[in-house]
Motif scaffolding. Structure first.
Motif, PDB file in Angstrom:
ATOM      1  N   GLN A 139     121.879 116.416 -11.409  1.00  0.00           N
ATOM      2  CA  GLN A 139     120.673 117.111 -11.866  1.00  0.00           C
ATOM      3  C   GLN A 139     119.643 116.102 -12.382  1.00  0.00           C
ATOM      4  OE1 GLN A 139     121.199 119.760 -15.172  1.00  0.00           O
ATOM      5  NE2 GLN A 139     122.643 118.399 -16.181  1.00  0.00           N
ATOM      6  N   ASP A 140     118.422 116.500 -12.342  1.00  0.00           N
ATOM      7  CA  ASP A 140     117.324 115.655 -12.811  1.00  0.00           C
ATOM      8  C   ASP A 140     117.347 115.649 -14.337  1.00  0.00           C
ATOM      9  OD1 ASP A 140     114.979 114.319 -13.298  1.00  0.00           O
ATOM     10  OD2 ASP A 140     113.667 115.831 -12.395  1.00  0.00           O
ATOM     11  N   PRO A 141     117.515 114.472 -14.954  1.00  0.00           N
ATOM     12  CA  PRO A 141     117.574 114.422 -16.424  1.00  0.00           C
ATOM     13  C   PRO A 141     116.292 114.906 -17.095  1.00  0.00           C
ATOM     14  CG  PRO A 141     118.183 112.296 -15.466  1.00  0.00           C
ATOM     15  CD  PRO A 141     117.719 113.178 -14.358  1.00  0.00           C
ATOM     16  N   SER A 142     115.178 114.779 -16.397  1.00  0.00           N
ATOM     17  CA  SER A 142     113.921 115.219 -17.016  1.00  0.00           C
ATOM     18  C   SER A 142     113.781 116.736 -17.000  1.00  0.00           C
ATOM     19  CB  SER A 142     112.720 114.568 -16.320  1.00  0.00           C
ATOM     20  OG  SER A 142     112.657 114.974 -14.970  1.00  0.00           O
ATOM     21  N   SER A 143     114.522 117.397 -16.127  1.00  0.00           N
ATOM     22  CA  SER A 143     114.509 118.864 -16.121  1.00  0.00           C
ATOM     23  C   SER A 143     115.937 119.354 -15.870  1.00  0.00           C
ATOM     24  CB  SER A 143     113.526 119.389 -15.081  1.00  0.00           C
ATOM     25  OG  SER A 143     114.075 119.739 -13.892  1.00  0.00           O
ATOM     26  N   PRO A 144     116.748 119.370 -16.913  1.00  0.00           N
ATOM     27  CA  PRO A 144     118.145 119.771 -16.755  1.00  0.00           C
ATOM     28  C   PRO A 144     118.280 121.247 -16.373  1.00  0.00           C
ATOM     29  CG  PRO A 144     117.607 119.489 -19.065  1.00  0.00           C
ATOM     30  CD  PRO A 144     116.408 119.057 -18.281  1.00  0.00           C
ATOM     31  N   MET A 145     119.475 121.567 -15.898  1.00  0.00           N
ATOM     32  CA  MET A 145     119.768 122.944 -15.488  1.00  0.00           C
ATOM     33  C   MET A 145     119.609 123.881 -16.686  1.00  0.00           C
ATOM     34  SD  MET A 145     123.352 124.627 -14.176  1.00  0.00           S
ATOM     35  CE  MET A 145     123.566 123.543 -12.814  1.00  0.00           C
ATOM     36  N   ASP A 146     119.060 125.025 -16.392  1.00  0.00           N
ATOM     37  CA  ASP A 146     118.894 126.059 -17.410  1.00  0.00           C
ATOM     38  C   ASP A 146     120.280 126.535 -17.846  1.00  0.00           C
ATOM     39  OD1 ASP A 146     117.899 128.065 -19.021  1.00  0.00           O
ATOM     40  OD2 ASP A 146     117.414 129.410 -17.343  1.00  0.00           O
ATOM     41  N   THR A 147     120.496 126.653 -19.141  1.00  0.00           N
ATOM     42  CA  THR A 147     121.804 127.077 -19.651  1.00  0.00           C
ATOM     43  C   THR A 147     122.168 128.489 -19.183  1.00  0.00           C
ATOM     44  OG1 THR A 147     120.796 127.799 -21.724  1.00  0.00           O
ATOM     45  CG2 THR A 147     121.782 125.593 -21.677  1.00  0.00           C
ATOM     46  N   SER A 148     121.182 129.337 -18.984  1.00  0.00           N
ATOM     47  CA  SER A 148     121.494 130.687 -18.502  1.00  0.00           C
ATOM     48  C   SER A 148     122.028 130.634 -17.069  1.00  0.00           C
ATOM     49  CB  SER A 148     120.283 131.614 -18.602  1.00  0.00           C
ATOM     50  OG  SER A 148     119.236 131.155 -17.771  1.00  0.00           O
ATOM     51  N   GLN A 149     121.506 129.711 -16.248  1.00  0.00           N
ATOM     52  CA  GLN A 149     122.040 129.535 -14.896  1.00  0.00           C
ATOM     53  C   GLN A 149     123.479 129.029 -14.953  1.00  0.00           C
ATOM     54  OE1 GLN A 149     119.381 126.757 -13.003  1.00  0.00           O
ATOM     55  NE2 GLN A 149     118.313 128.386 -11.871  1.00  0.00           N
ATOM     56  N   MET A 150     123.726 128.078 -15.847  1.00  0.00           N
ATOM     57  CA  MET A 150     125.065 127.526 -15.988  1.00  0.00           C
ATOM     58  C   MET A 150     126.048 128.614 -16.419  1.00  0.00           C
ATOM     59  SD  MET A 150     126.381 124.296 -18.288  1.00  0.00           S
ATOM     60  CE  MET A 150     124.868 123.450 -17.992  1.00  0.00           C
ATOM     61  N   MET A 151     125.648 129.442 -17.359  1.00  0.00           N
ATOM     62  CA  MET A 151     126.512 130.528 -17.824  1.00  0.00           C
ATOM     63  C   MET A 151     126.738 131.554 -16.710  1.00  0.00           C
ATOM     64  SD  MET A 151     127.621 129.793 -20.725  1.00  0.00           S
ATOM     65  CE  MET A 151     128.403 131.337 -21.089  1.00  0.00           C
ATOM     66  N   ALA A 152     125.702 131.829 -15.930  1.00  0.00           N
ATOM     67  CA  ALA A 152     125.825 132.787 -14.832  1.00  0.00           C
ATOM     68  C   ALA A 152     126.834 132.277 -13.799  1.00  0.00           C
ATOM     69  CB  ALA A 152     124.478 133.040 -14.187  1.00  0.00           C
ATOM     70  N   GLN A 153     126.780 130.995 -13.464  1.00  0.00           N
ATOM     71  CA  GLN A 153     127.702 130.434 -12.488  1.00  0.00           C
ATOM     72  C   GLN A 153     129.139 130.412 -13.028  1.00  0.00           C
ATOM     73  OE1 GLN A 153     126.174 126.674 -11.106  1.00  0.00           O
ATOM     74  NE2 GLN A 153     124.412 127.619 -10.108  1.00  0.00           N
ATOM     75  N   THR A 154     129.279 130.078 -14.297  1.00  0.00           N
ATOM     76  CA  THR A 154     130.599 130.087 -14.918  1.00  0.00           C
ATOM     77  C   THR A 154     131.167 131.499 -14.936  1.00  0.00           C
ATOM     78  OG1 THR A 154     129.931 128.234 -16.309  1.00  0.00           O
ATOM     79  CG2 THR A 154     131.889 129.419 -16.975  1.00  0.00           C
ATOM     80  N   THR A 155     130.325 132.467 -15.211  1.00  0.00           N
ATOM     81  CA  THR A 155     130.747 133.866 -15.215  1.00  0.00           C
ATOM     82  C   THR A 155     131.149 134.316 -13.812  1.00  0.00           C
ATOM     83  OG1 THR A 155     129.290 134.327 -17.077  1.00  0.00           O
ATOM     84  CG2 THR A 155     130.020 136.211 -15.789  1.00  0.00           C
ATOM     85  N   GLN A 156     130.419 133.870 -12.800  1.00  0.00           N
ATOM     86  CA  GLN A 156     130.768 134.214 -11.426  1.00  0.00           C
ATOM     87  C   GLN A 156     132.151 133.675 -11.062  1.00  0.00           C
ATOM     88  OE1 GLN A 156     127.538 132.628  -9.123  1.00  0.00           O
ATOM     89  NE2 GLN A 156     126.252 134.437  -9.407  1.00  0.00           N
ATOM     90  N   LEU A 157     132.447 132.444 -11.471  1.00  0.00           N
ATOM     91  CA  LEU A 157     133.760 131.874 -11.205  1.00  0.00           C
ATOM     92  C   LEU A 157     134.849 132.681 -11.907  1.00  0.00           C
ATOM     93  CD1 LEU A 157     135.626 129.677 -10.076  1.00  0.00           C
ATOM     94  CD2 LEU A 157     135.155 128.358 -12.143  1.00  0.00           C
ATOM     95  N   SER A 158     134.610 133.023 -13.146  1.00  0.00           N
ATOM     96  CA  SER A 158     135.579 133.797 -13.912  1.00  0.00           C
ATOM     97  C   SER A 158     135.791 135.177 -13.291  1.00  0.00           C
ATOM     98  CB  SER A 158     135.098 133.939 -15.358  1.00  0.00           C
ATOM     99  OG  SER A 158     135.956 134.755 -16.090  1.00  0.00           O
ATOM    100  N   THR A 159     134.719 135.795 -12.854  1.00  0.00           N
ATOM    101  CA  THR A 159     134.804 137.108 -12.207  1.00  0.00           C
ATOM    102  C   THR A 159     135.597 137.028 -10.913  1.00  0.00           C
ATOM    103  OG1 THR A 159     132.693 137.769 -13.172  1.00  0.00           O
ATOM    104  CG2 THR A 159     133.459 139.025 -11.267  1.00  0.00           C
ATOM    105  N   MET A 160     135.342 135.977 -10.130  1.00  0.00           N
ATOM    106  CA  MET A 160     136.059 135.805  -8.875  1.00  0.00           C
ATOM    107  C   MET A 160     137.563 135.645  -9.133  1.00  0.00           C
ATOM    108  SD  MET A 160     135.672 132.885  -5.914  1.00  0.00           S
ATOM    109  CE  MET A 160     136.319 131.580  -6.943  1.00  0.00           C
ATOM    110  N   GLU A 161     137.926 134.860 -10.131  1.00  0.00           N
ATOM    111  CA  GLU A 161     139.341 134.668 -10.452  1.00  0.00           C
ATOM    112  C   GLU A 161     139.975 135.964 -10.950  1.00  0.00           C
ATOM    113  OE1 GLU A 161     139.167 131.380 -13.169  1.00  0.00           O
ATOM    114  OE2 GLU A 161     139.308 129.913 -11.561  1.00  0.00           O
TER     115      GLU A 161
END
Length: 151
Positions: free
Chosen positions: A42-64
């Motif tokens: 990721q670009d250090p000057s514009s890091p990933m939005d934490t809400s996107q990170m949480m959404a992706q983590t939630t998707q993984l958890s949901t899939m499992e």
């Protein structure tokens, strides 16, 4: 009517189920690899939005969770089939043989050696999903004695 129960076979012994398991693992692993790569590059000057990170983590958890739920449902179905087969012992059943002839007989036992339980009627071995009619001996819907052929 035939029921597809191919997923009930032992995962280690059946190539179809093994491929499916490997595919599920690949999907989970691929998701994690992409997620880590996304974080790593990721670009250090514009890091990933934490809400996107949480959404992706939630998707993984949901899939499992869905994979676990599917596995539990399959195990439950297999147990229900075994219980249903055991309840047929001593009851009269009808099935259609390879020649298309309807056969009748009294279930004397059940085999659980395969994915689908096998009911034993005399010397005949009938798959549970081939049974088309069940009657309790002495009950009002008992098959006529002259039609019964305890093979």
């Amino acid at each position: 009517m035939s029921i597809d129960v191919s997923y009930l076979t032992d995962r280690a012994g059946a190539t179809g189920s093994t491929a499916k398991t490997a595919s599920n693992e690949l999907d989970r692993q691929a998701f994690l690899n992409l997620f880590v790569a996304q974080l790593k590059y990721q670009d250090p000057s514009s890091p990933m939005d934490t809400s996107q990170m949480m959404a992706q983590t939630t998707q993984l958890s949901t899939m499992e969770s869905l994979e676990e739920l599917t596995s539990t449902a399959r195990e439950s179905f297999a147990l229900q089939m075994r219980m249903s087969a055991s309840e047929l012992v001593g009851k009269q059943v009808s099935w259609t043989d390879e020649d298309g002839t309807t056969q009748h007989g009294t279930v004397s036992g059940v085999s659980y050696s395969g994915a689908v339980p096998i009911v034993l009627v005399g010397e005949e071995q009938i798959s549970l999903n081939s049974v088309s009619f069940v009657a309790t001996p002495g009950g009002p819907s008992e098959l006529p004695a002259d039609d019964s052929s305890d093979s």
